[in-house]
Motif scaffolding. Structure first.
Motif, PDB file in Angstrom:
ATOM      1  N   LEU A 229       6.322   6.904  17.136  1.00 43.62           N
ATOM      2  CA  LEU A 229       5.228   7.570  16.546  1.00 43.62           C
ATOM      3  C   LEU A 229       5.701   8.255  15.147  1.00 43.62           C
ATOM      4  CD1 LEU A 229       2.320   8.864  17.427  1.00 43.62           C
ATOM      5  CD2 LEU A 229       3.688  10.797  18.152  1.00 43.62           C
ATOM      6  N   ALA A 230       6.800   8.885  14.966  1.00 43.54           N
ATOM      7  CA  ALA A 230       7.231   9.413  13.596  1.00 43.54           C
ATOM      8  C   ALA A 230       7.307   8.501  12.624  1.00 43.54           C
ATOM      9  CB  ALA A 230       8.557  10.381  13.976  1.00 43.54           C
ATOM     10  N   VAL A 231       7.825   7.373  12.808  1.00 47.56           N
ATOM     11  CA  VAL A 231       8.144   6.067  11.787  1.00 47.56           C
ATOM     12  C   VAL A 231       6.881   5.558  11.457  1.00 47.56           C
ATOM     13  CG1 VAL A 231       9.110   4.053  11.629  1.00 47.56           C
ATOM     14  CG2 VAL A 231      10.472   5.712  12.537  1.00 47.56           C
ATOM     15  N   GLN A 232       5.832   5.265  12.498  1.00 44.97           N
ATOM     16  CA  GLN A 232       4.599   4.858  12.144  1.00 44.97           C
ATOM     17  C   GLN A 232       3.667   6.078  11.288  1.00 44.97           C
ATOM     18  OE1 GLN A 232       3.193   1.893  12.630  1.00 44.97           O
ATOM     19  NE2 GLN A 232       5.099   1.339  13.337  1.00 44.97           N
ATOM     20  N   MET A 233       3.698   7.170  11.303  1.00 45.24           N
ATOM     21  CA  MET A 233       3.215   8.093  10.741  1.00 45.24           C
ATOM     22  C   MET A 233       3.777   8.038   9.227  1.00 45.24           C
ATOM     23  SD  MET A 233       3.333  11.407  13.430  1.00 45.24           S
ATOM     24  CE  MET A 233       2.775  12.509  12.137  1.00 45.24           C
ATOM     25  N   GLN A 234       4.988   8.075   9.160  1.00 47.73           N
ATOM     26  CA  GLN A 234       5.604   8.047   7.881  1.00 47.73           C
ATOM     27  C   GLN A 234       5.122   6.799   7.144  1.00 47.73           C
ATOM     28  OE1 GLN A 234       9.888  10.166   8.845  1.00 47.73           O
ATOM     29  NE2 GLN A 234       9.812   8.012   8.193  1.00 47.73           N
ATOM     30  N   SER A 235       5.171   5.717   7.927  1.00 49.12           N
ATOM     31  CA  SER A 235       4.747   4.356   6.994  1.00 49.12           C
ATOM     32  C   SER A 235       3.505   4.481   6.427  1.00 49.12           C
ATOM     33  CB  SER A 235       4.815   3.306   8.084  1.00 49.12           C
ATOM     34  OG  SER A 235       3.677   3.455   9.032  1.00 49.12           O
ATOM     35  N   VAL A 236       2.569   5.032   6.934  1.00 46.20           N
ATOM     36  CA  VAL A 236       0.991   5.154   6.336  1.00 46.20           C
ATOM     37  C   VAL A 236       1.244   6.238   5.041  1.00 46.20           C
ATOM     38  CG1 VAL A 236      -1.154   6.180   6.639  1.00 46.20           C
ATOM     39  CG2 VAL A 236      -0.215   4.710   8.185  1.00 46.20           C
ATOM     40  N   ALA A 237       2.129   7.163   5.176  1.00 41.06           N
ATOM     41  CA  ALA A 237       2.242   8.077   4.227  1.00 41.06           C
ATOM     42  C   ALA A 237       3.103   7.485   2.958  1.00 41.06           C
ATOM     43  CB  ALA A 237       3.106   9.494   4.495  1.00 41.06           C
ATOM     44  N   ILE A 238       4.124   6.780   3.281  1.00 43.21           N
ATOM     45  CA  ILE A 238       4.969   6.123   2.312  1.00 43.21           C
ATOM     46  C   ILE A 238       4.117   5.098   1.560  1.00 43.21           C
ATOM     47  CG2 ILE A 238       6.809   4.576   1.903  1.00 43.21           C
ATOM     48  CD1 ILE A 238       8.335   5.849   4.327  1.00 43.21           C
ATOM     49  N   GLY A 239       3.482   4.252   2.228  1.00 40.18           N
ATOM     50  CA  GLY A 239       2.512   3.182   1.332  1.00 40.18           C
ATOM     51  C   GLY A 239       1.440   3.657   0.528  1.00 40.18           C
ATOM     52  N   TRP A 240       0.775   4.870   1.212  1.00 42.63           N
ATOM     53  CA  TRP A 240      -0.311   5.505   0.349  1.00 42.63           C
ATOM     54  C   TRP A 240       0.563   6.175  -0.797  1.00 42.63           C
ATOM     55  CZ3 TRP A 240      -5.440   4.295   1.038  1.00 42.63           C
ATOM     56  CH2 TRP A 240      -6.126   4.976   0.283  1.00 42.63           C
ATOM     57  N   GLN A 241       1.467   6.822  -0.626  1.00 43.97           N
ATOM     58  CA  GLN A 241       2.173   7.595  -1.679  1.00 43.97           C
ATOM     59  C   GLN A 241       2.383   7.008  -2.943  1.00 43.97           C
ATOM     60  OE1 GLN A 241       5.353  10.067  -0.572  1.00 43.97           O
ATOM     61  NE2 GLN A 241       4.861  11.713  -1.913  1.00 43.97           N
ATOM     62  N   VAL A 242       3.208   5.771  -2.514  1.00 47.54           N
ATOM     63  CA  VAL A 242       3.682   4.809  -3.399  1.00 47.54           C
ATOM     64  C   VAL A 242       2.535   4.247  -4.283  1.00 47.54           C
ATOM     65  CG1 VAL A 242       5.009   2.823  -3.744  1.00 47.54           C
ATOM     66  CG2 VAL A 242       5.967   4.598  -2.154  1.00 47.54           C
ATOM     67  N   TYR A 243       1.498   3.759  -3.644  1.00 47.26           N
ATOM     68  CA  TYR A 243       0.275   3.047  -4.288  1.00 47.26           C
ATOM     69  C   TYR A 243      -0.422   3.935  -5.390  1.00 47.26           C
ATOM     70  CZ  TYR A 243      -3.007  -0.201  -4.972  1.00 47.26           C
ATOM     71  OH  TYR A 243      -4.083  -1.190  -5.460  1.00 47.26           O
ATOM     72  N   GLN A 244      -0.272   5.269  -4.711  1.00 47.80           N
ATOM     73  CA  GLN A 244      -1.209   6.402  -5.571  1.00 47.80           C
ATOM     74  C   GLN A 244      -0.253   6.625  -6.869  1.00 47.80           C
ATOM     75  OE1 GLN A 244      -1.556   9.807  -2.962  1.00 47.80           O
ATOM     76  NE2 GLN A 244      -3.876   9.381  -3.211  1.00 47.80           N
ATOM     77  N   ILE A 245       1.190   6.481  -6.837  1.00 50.29           N
ATOM     78  CA  ILE A 245       1.876   6.940  -7.910  1.00 50.29           C
ATOM     79  C   ILE A 245       1.946   5.400  -8.811  1.00 50.29           C
ATOM     80  CG2 ILE A 245       4.476   7.195  -8.542  1.00 50.29           C
ATOM     81  CD1 ILE A 245       4.777   8.788  -6.121  1.00 50.29           C
ATOM     82  N   THR A 246       1.955   4.419  -8.124  1.00 51.23           N
ATOM     83  CA  THR A 246       2.308   3.195  -9.313  1.00 51.23           C
ATOM     84  C   THR A 246       1.131   2.437  -9.452  1.00 51.23           C
ATOM     85  OG1 THR A 246       2.949   1.870  -7.231  1.00 51.23           O
ATOM     86  CG2 THR A 246       4.617   3.266  -8.287  1.00 51.23           C
ATOM     87  N   HIS A 247       0.173   2.303  -8.410  1.00 49.78           N
ATOM     88  CA  HIS A 247      -0.624   1.350  -8.267  1.00 49.78           C
ATOM     89  C   HIS A 247      -0.678  -0.238  -8.398  1.00 49.78           C
ATOM     90  CE1 HIS A 247      -4.085   4.523  -8.156  1.00 49.78           C
ATOM     91  NE2 HIS A 247      -3.336   5.120  -9.139  1.00 49.78           N
ATOM     92  N   SER A 248       0.558  -0.581  -7.902  1.00 49.18           N
ATOM     93  CA  SER A 248       1.106  -1.664  -7.927  1.00 49.18           C
ATOM     94  C   SER A 248       1.493  -2.358  -6.476  1.00 49.18           C
ATOM     95  CB  SER A 248       2.662  -1.463  -8.666  1.00 49.18           C
ATOM     96  OG  SER A 248       3.378  -2.805  -8.674  1.00 49.18           O
ATOM     97  N   LEU A 249       0.829  -3.522  -6.414  1.00 47.64           N
ATOM     98  CA  LEU A 249       0.889  -4.454  -5.333  1.00 47.64           C
ATOM     99  C   LEU A 249       2.410  -4.799  -5.217  1.00 47.64           C
ATOM    100  CD1 LEU A 249      -2.034  -6.822  -5.609  1.00 47.64           C
ATOM    101  CD2 LEU A 249      -1.535  -4.941  -3.805  1.00 47.64           C
ATOM    102  N   PHE A 250       3.092  -4.956  -6.057  1.00 53.09           N
ATOM    103  CA  PHE A 250       4.461  -5.748  -6.001  1.00 53.09           C
ATOM    104  C   PHE A 250       5.384  -4.387  -5.416  1.00 53.09           C
ATOM    105  CE2 PHE A 250       8.878  -6.070  -8.084  1.00 53.09           C
ATOM    106  CZ  PHE A 250       8.879  -7.076  -7.216  1.00 53.09           C
ATOM    107  N   ASP A 251       5.006  -3.088  -5.850  1.00 52.00           N
ATOM    108  CA  ASP A 251       5.712  -1.899  -5.300  1.00 52.00           C
ATOM    109  C   ASP A 251       5.845  -1.964  -3.914  1.00 52.00           C
ATOM    110  OD1 ASP A 251       6.933  -1.520  -7.691  1.00 52.00           O
ATOM    111  OD2 ASP A 251       5.407  -0.051  -8.203  1.00 52.00           O
ATOM    112  N   LEU A 252       4.569  -2.153  -3.422  1.00 53.94           N
ATOM    113  CA  LEU A 252       4.175  -2.110  -2.035  1.00 53.94           C
ATOM    114  C   LEU A 252       4.966  -3.049  -1.058  1.00 53.94           C
ATOM    115  CD1 LEU A 252       0.321  -1.860  -1.553  1.00 53.94           C
ATOM    116  CD2 LEU A 252       2.043  -0.175  -1.057  1.00 53.94           C
ATOM    117  N   GLY A 253       4.968  -4.243  -1.802  1.00 50.65           N
ATOM    118  CA  GLY A 253       5.992  -5.180  -1.208  1.00 50.65           C
ATOM    119  C   GLY A 253       7.559  -4.673  -1.367  1.00 50.65           C
ATOM    120  N   LEU A 254       7.934  -4.120  -2.236  1.00 46.60           N
ATOM    121  CA  LEU A 254       9.298  -3.471  -2.358  1.00 46.60           C
ATOM    122  C   LEU A 254       9.509  -2.475  -1.520  1.00 46.60           C
ATOM    123  CD1 LEU A 254      10.002  -3.084  -6.217  1.00 46.60           C
ATOM    124  CD2 LEU A 254      10.893  -4.660  -4.723  1.00 46.60           C
ATOM    125  N   ILE A 255       8.657  -2.024  -0.707  1.00 45.86           N
ATOM    126  CA  ILE A 255       9.008  -1.047   0.651  1.00 45.86           C
ATOM    127  C   ILE A 255       9.500  -1.778   1.517  1.00 45.86           C
ATOM    128  CG2 ILE A 255       7.756   0.298   2.340  1.00 45.86           C
ATOM    129  CD1 ILE A 255       5.753   1.159   0.214  1.00 45.86           C
TER     130      ILE A 255
END
Length: 419
Positions: A30-56
């Motif tokens: 549950l904790a890891v799944q909650m984090q995955s949403v936050a990490i993906g959204w936070q990184v995309y808000q900062i970089t707006h890069s599809l490639f950076d999403l793949g780097l996760i």
């Protein structure tokens, strides 16, 4: 499928150690799944890069690939419950580091990738131990019941985690990470209270021969090799879920709460499927069920790329989860029934490499192809490639595609009678 009464199927939960283990796994997932949403959204808000999403995904998979064979050997030479306990503690540390990153207000994302490398290292050691320790917590008669309940447990967490993560993200990613840290702390305490039966430990020293024992075993079993390699290549190309932050934002014009619902849909499908499998386990036409599940996964991915509707996407992702659960259930039983306990950790490590490659490396592949061809085309390509893999593997592994019963189906029958 065959019918098992609810009372018989759930009776295995009277096993205290299994109940503690499932609770710890539920809260950790549950904790890891909650984090995955936050990490993906936070990184995309900062970089707006599809490639950076793949780097996760790549940041988690790279250390996993380096360490996993050694981790399998460790799981066969040390107490598996203790390994899982320490790995949960490391995940707790990762959550706390993400809180500090968010509070710092940094606009660069490399610290997030550094945390994910640490998380990937812990996951490398936890996956073989976690897969193998379940066999040490229950009797042979209870094992198929425990597999179905463990899958249900995890999938419910996968359902709730993204929704909670999306809702809490409204208050900021630091809130998501703080709540995740609390859940992981409780998970550590529950795992500490779990006791496992003595395991058959290998005494062989670390060497390339011992590290590769699991790989040799898998290679010598065409049924096992075909099952786990099918999952590897199918999910590798069909990893469209990694693109959901961009899909929600750019295609559906939706926010983090809608992203949470989209991330939840595969888990919902998988959870309902696993509950059904707990009461009506697959005992006949095993190969057809497995290939059908993977084909459903690919078809659902193609549908998501063709029809740009929030409702259709939810249904497609739900069916994607159903297909994936069928494949996971059959593969897990095949691997665990066929493997001697003294090499179970190393074989689970090989299985974990295939799972990790299909998930994290699949996320990187999706991000890379999306940056090359565009978001929608990458999703369509992934789904079509999954269908091609399904057909190819049916020809490469005919013994698997024509399989009627599990190789050790008598153990399954005995478990049903015991239930």
């Amino acid at each position: 499928m065959s019918l098992i009464s609810p009372s018989g199927r759930l009776g295995v939960l009277r096993n205290r150690n299994l109940a503690f283990y499932l609770s710890a796994r539920f809260l950790g997932t549950l904790a890891v799944q909650m984090q995955s949403v936050a990490i993906g959204w936070q990184v995309y808000q900062i970089t707006h890069s599809l490639f950076d999403l793949g780097l996760i995904g790549l940041a988690q998979f790279a250390p996993f690939l380096v360490l996993i064979l050694w981790a399998g050997h460790v799981a066969d030479t040390h107490n598996r419950r203790t390994i899982v306990l320490w790995c949960l503690g490391t995940q707790l540390l990762c959550s706390l580091l993400l809180v500090l990153f968010t509070l710092s207000g940094s606009t660069v994302v490399w610290p997030v990738y550094a945390v994910l490398v640490l998380y990937g290292s812990a996951r490398a050691f936890m996956m073989p131990a976690q897969q193998a320790v379940l066999r040490n917590l229950v009797s042979t008669q209870e094992f198929s019941q425990a597999v179905a309940l463990s899958s249900s447990n995890m999938q419910v967490a996968i359902i709730l985690g993204p929704v909670l993560g999306g809702l809490l993200y409204v208050f900021g990613p630091n809130v998501v990470y703080a709540v995740s840290s609390t859940l992981l702390a409780v998970s550590v305490l529950l795992m500490k209270g779990t006791e496992s039966a003595p395991q058959a430990r290998t005494r062989a020293p670390v060497s390339w021969h011992t590290l590769l024992e699991g790989l040799r075993f898998v290679w010598s079993r065409p049924i096992v090799l075909g099952a786990i390699s099918l999952d590897l290549f199918a999910v590798l190309f069909g990893g469209a879920t990694a693109l959901l932050p961009a899909y929600a934002h750019d295609v559906l014009a939706a926010g983090p709460t809608s992203l949470g619902l989209l991330r939840t849909a595969p888990g919902a499908g998988a959870a309902l499927c696993s509950i059904a499998l707990a009461f009506w386990p697959i005992t006949r036409r095993v190969g057809a069920w497995m290939f059908g599940g993977v084909a459903l996964f690919g078809a659902a991915t193609v549908t998501m790329g063709l029809v740009h509707s929030f409702g259709v996407a939810l249904v497609a992702l739900f069916l994607l989860g159903v297909g994936d659960m069928i494949s996971v259930y059959i593969r897990h039983l095949l691997v665990q029934y066929e493997t001697p306990d003294e090499i179970r950790g190393r074989v689970s490590a090989v299985n974990s490499v295939f799972i990790g490659a299909s998930n994290e490396l699949g996320e990187f592949e999706s991000g890379l192809t999306a940056s090359w061809f565009g978001l929608v085309r990458a999703i369509l390509f992934g789904g079509a490639a999954t269908l091609v893999v399904t057909g190819t593997w049916m020809k490469l592994f005919p013994v698997l595609s024509r399989m009627d019963r599990f190789p050790h189906h008598e153990a399954e029958v005995a478990a049903q009678k015991a239930g």
